[in-house]
Design a protein around this motif. Structure first.
Motif: not given
Length: 335
Positions: A228-232
């Motif tokens: 999720a953090t990489v996508y954000t």
């Protein structure tokens, strides 16, 4: 207006990255998550923000506290550090900043970012920001009447009642009233699943006639785990590419190809490499003989002879291999 940022959680779903760095301090496109969150809130405010209260664990340390106070100062507000020494729920966390619960108050939990194009309507008693989701059963949701007023808060509904998920961002017109309701929970030991919950206080306030309304954000970005953090990071790079300077003048390139959008921090060195799209390289990163896309590489890390995608490397990592997808914490060595 005051802003309250509860961020005392230890971020277990983000390990190993949160073993040495608090989750809200993990960088997204060159800025800590919590800094981007506060900037987004201030961009929606119609009035000056006086105080930003950060509710943290005492274990975070003086360096983190100073950084948070500096973030507030850079935005023209006074930074206040408040401690939550025991995880007793969202209501308890907010009450740890009791002195800042006055006047208009914005509360935002520091593991989420959002994209929105609106100004808050400060004359309303309370606003809860939401996002439509495909599977409401995994979230707390709100039900609305035809005028957009909230009629019910429903936690993880097993049958469909609404697809408007609460994202963890709230506005309250009267901070003193919120403080009173939260203190009532503590004084009377009113627990929900063993914790003092903000939703319980809001339900009491609604039942006393306060008007709760919902506004929707354009996009809700989670920082709860590595993927999720990489996508954000990817989405923030796309959103900010035309409004922020994403490449430091001190970065050095030799036979390097950068596929925008990327964040390239101070004193980064890239040699014989292709970087991007959607890569953030924090200060002092060295990349040689590598292909990197859709990844976050934190400060003072060296990557050589590697092909990385959908990866997240912590600080002071030394990595040299052919793996395609990684999640390495600080000070790791792989060769």
């Amino acid at each position: 207006m005051n802003i309250i940022i509860p961020m005392a959680g230890m971020g277990k779903r983000m390990r190993p990255h949160t073993l040495t760095t608090a989750k809200p301090l993990i960088p997204i496109a060159g800025k800590p998550v919590v800094q981007r969150l506060v900037e987004d809130i201030i961009a929606t405010a119609n009035e000056k923000v006086e105080e930003i209260a950060f509710i943290i664990s005492p274990a975070f340390g003086e360096k983190v506290e100073k950084m948070l106070v500096d973030v507030a100062a850079s935005l023209g507000a006074q930074g206040k550090i408040c401690y939550q020494k025991e995880a007793l729920g969202t209501g308890h966390a907010i009450l740890c900043a009791a002195d800042s619960l006055k006047g208009n108050v914005f509360v935002a939990f520091a593991d989420t970012l959002f994209k929105a194009d609106f100004k808050i309507q400060t004359e309303k008693d309370a606003i809860i920001w939401t996002q439509k989701v495909e599977d409401p059963s995994a979230f707390g949701v709100v039900k609305l009447d035809p005028d957009g007023r909230i009629t019910d808060f429903v936690e993880k509904p097993e049958t469909f009642v609404s697809d408007l998920a609460i994202i963890g961002v709230y506005y309250f017109k009267d901070g003193e009233n919120l403080k009173k309701e939260l203190q009532y929970l503590i004084d009377n030991n009113i627990l929900e699943k063993g914790e003092y919950q903000l939703t319980t206080a809001m339900e009491n306030m609604k039942n006393k006639g306060l008007g709760f309304y919902s506004d929707q954000v354009e996009e809700w970005l989670d920082c709860g785990n590595k993927d999720a953090t990489v996508y954000t990071n990817q989405r923030i790079l796309e959103i900010k590419k035309d409004t922020e300077t994403l490449m430091a003048a001190s970065a050095k390139f030799e036979n390097a190809t950068i596929i925008a959008p990327c964040f390239i921090g101070e004193n980064v060195q890239i040699k014989n490499a292709v970087v991007g799209p959607h890569v953030s390289l924090e200060a002092g990163v060295i990349v040689e003989n590598s292909l990197i896309s859709n990844s976050i590489i934190q400060e003072q890390t060296t990557v050589k002879n590697a092909t990385l995608t959908n990866s997240m490397l912590g600080k002071n990592v030394n990595y040299s291999d052919k793996a395609k997808e990684l999640s390495l914490g600080d000070f790791s060595v792989v060769s």
